[in-house]
Design a protein around this motif. Structure first.
Motif, PDB file in Angstrom:
ATOM      1  N   SER A   1       0.819  -1.220   0.000  1.00  0.00           N
ATOM      2  CA  SER A   1       0.000   0.000   0.000  1.00  0.00           C
ATOM      3  C   SER A   1       0.848   1.263   0.000  1.00  0.00           C
ATOM      4  CB  SER A   1      -0.889   0.049   1.250  1.00  0.00           C
ATOM      5  OG  SER A   1      -1.841  -0.969   1.242  1.00  0.00           O
ATOM      6  N   ILE A   2       0.217   2.334  -0.451  1.00  0.00           N
ATOM      7  CA  ILE A   2       0.757   3.676  -0.296  1.00  0.00           C
ATOM      8  C   ILE A   2      -0.163   4.392   0.679  1.00  0.00           C
ATOM      9  CG2 ILE A   2       1.282   5.875  -1.404  1.00  0.00           C
ATOM     10  CD1 ILE A   2       1.804   4.329  -3.994  1.00  0.00           C
ATOM     11  N   ILE A   3       0.409   4.883   1.761  1.00  0.00           N
ATOM     12  CA  ILE A   3      -0.380   5.576   2.779  1.00  0.00           C
ATOM     13  C   ILE A   3      -0.350   7.068   2.474  1.00  0.00           C
ATOM     14  CG2 ILE A   3      -0.610   6.101   5.234  1.00  0.00           C
ATOM     15  CD1 ILE A   3       0.701   3.338   5.769  1.00  0.00           C
ATOM     16  N   ILE A   4      -1.537   7.622   2.284  1.00  0.00           N
ATOM     17  CA  ILE A   4      -1.699   9.043   1.999  1.00  0.00           C
ATOM     18  C   ILE A   4      -2.110   9.724   3.298  1.00  0.00           C
ATOM     19  CG2 ILE A   4      -2.943  10.765   0.628  1.00  0.00           C
ATOM     20  CD1 ILE A   4      -1.216   8.696  -1.003  1.00  0.00           C
ATOM     21  N   VAL A   5      -1.290  10.684   3.744  1.00  0.00           N
ATOM     22  CA  VAL A   5      -1.554  11.392   4.999  1.00  0.00           C
ATOM     23  C   VAL A   5      -1.885  12.846   4.674  1.00  0.00           C
ATOM     24  CG1 VAL A   5      -0.658  12.072   7.250  1.00  0.00           C
ATOM     25  CG2 VAL A   5       0.038   9.885   6.235  1.00  0.00           C
ATOM     26  N   ASP A   6      -3.147  13.216   4.879  1.00  0.00           N
ATOM     27  CA  ASP A   6      -3.536  14.612   4.721  1.00  0.00           C
ATOM     28  C   ASP A   6      -3.359  15.288   6.071  1.00  0.00           C
ATOM     29  OD1 ASP A   6      -4.582  17.096   4.297  1.00  0.00           O
ATOM     30  OD2 ASP A   6      -6.530  16.388   3.568  1.00  0.00           O
ATOM     31  N   GLY A   7      -2.222  15.933   6.235  1.00  0.00           N
ATOM     32  CA  GLY A   7      -1.913  16.660   7.464  1.00  0.00           C
ATOM     33  C   GLY A   7      -2.273  18.120   7.376  1.00  0.00           C
ATOM     34  N   GLY A   8      -3.129  18.472   6.410  1.00  0.00           N
ATOM     35  CA  GLY A   8      -3.576  19.853   6.281  1.00  0.00           C
ATOM     36  C   GLY A   8      -2.494  20.816   5.834  1.00  0.00           C
ATOM     37  N   GLY A   9      -1.346  20.282   5.421  1.00  0.00           N
ATOM     38  CA  GLY A   9      -0.247  21.137   4.983  1.00  0.00           C
ATOM     39  C   GLY A   9       0.520  21.796   6.116  1.00  0.00           C
ATOM     40  N   SER A  10       0.279  21.366   7.346  1.00  0.00           N
ATOM     41  CA  SER A  10       0.966  21.970   8.486  1.00  0.00           C
ATOM     42  C   SER A  10       2.464  21.718   8.427  1.00  0.00           C
ATOM     43  CB  SER A  10       0.428  21.409   9.808  1.00  0.00           C
ATOM     44  OG  SER A  10       1.213  21.881  10.889  1.00  0.00           O
ATOM     45  N   LYS A  11       3.220  22.769   8.696  1.00  0.00           N
ATOM     46  CA  LYS A  11       4.679  22.661   8.768  1.00  0.00           C
ATOM     47  C   LYS A  11       5.170  22.915  10.193  1.00  0.00           C
ATOM     48  CE  LYS A  11       5.702  23.695   3.969  1.00  0.00           C
ATOM     49  NZ  LYS A  11       6.561  24.473   3.069  1.00  0.00           N
ATOM     50  N   ARG A  12       4.274  22.754  11.172  1.00  0.00           N
ATOM     51  CA  ARG A  12       4.635  23.032  12.567  1.00  0.00           C
ATOM     52  C   ARG A  12       5.151  21.815  13.324  1.00  0.00           C
ATOM     53  NH1 ARG A  12      -0.137  26.694  14.981  1.00  0.00           N
ATOM     54  NH2 ARG A  12      -0.898  24.607  15.408  1.00  0.00           N
ATOM     55  N   CYS A  13       4.980  20.603  12.747  1.00  0.00           N
ATOM     56  CA  CYS A  13       5.497  19.389  13.389  1.00  0.00           C
ATOM     57  C   CYS A  13       5.585  18.290  12.345  1.00  0.00           C
ATOM     58  CB  CYS A  13       4.606  18.952  14.556  1.00  0.00           C
ATOM     59  SG  CYS A  13       2.962  18.399  14.063  1.00  0.00           S
TER      60      CYS A  13
END
Length: 158
Positions: free
Chosen positions: A57-69
């Protein structure tokens, strides 16, 4: 088949992700069915996806584009390798980048950030998410190489 060749072969039937990611993993080319996670600065569900997604599988993580962590580091990536995960595409950041580069795992992310994420378990899994100008549907396929990312509702091989 390269992503450029896939685009030529399928003549507009694929979605093509905007060029916004950097490659951090040791694997530059990978393809497989996608599974999705949507979180905000919390990687508990990212770990759950790594521990339960089918091999390849390829895991797609939508982190909202946050660059804080960072939503992925060397420890979770090592688990992904041990489980046979093909790759991860993170709409957010990663850390431990020197270690990620040594692993047999495709890892694309917006950037690197040394701060770890929260551990609250908030978010959702296995839903349609939208970023990069495309819709990431669980069960659809992604193919990734040095030229970019393409998506299709059917299997594709690089």
């Amino acid at each position: 088949m390269k992503t450029a060749d896939l685009c030529d072969h399928y003549k507009g039937a694929l979605q093509v992700c905007a060029p916004m990611f950097r490659s951090f993993g040791g694997k530059r080319r990978f393809a497989g069915p996608i599974t999705t996670v949507k979180v905000w600065e919390d990687n508990v569900l990212v770990r759950q996806a790594i521990e339960t997604a089918p091999e390849g599988s390829i895991i797609i993580v939508d982190g909202g584009g946050s660059k804080r962590c960072a939503l992925l580091g060397d420890r979770l990536a090592a688990i992904a390798v041990s489980r046979g995960i093909a790759g991860m595409i993170i709409h957010g950041c990663v850390r431990d980048t020197a270690d990620l580069a040594q692993l047999d795992l495709g890892v694309l992310a917006l950037d690197s950030m040394p701060l770890k994420s929260k551990k609250e378990g908030k978010g959702e899994r296995d839903l349609s998410v939208r970023f990069g100008g495309v819709i990431w549907e669980p069960g659809h396929w992604a193919a990734v190489d040095e030229d970019g990312i393409v998506l299709a509702p059917h299997p594709m091989e690089l």
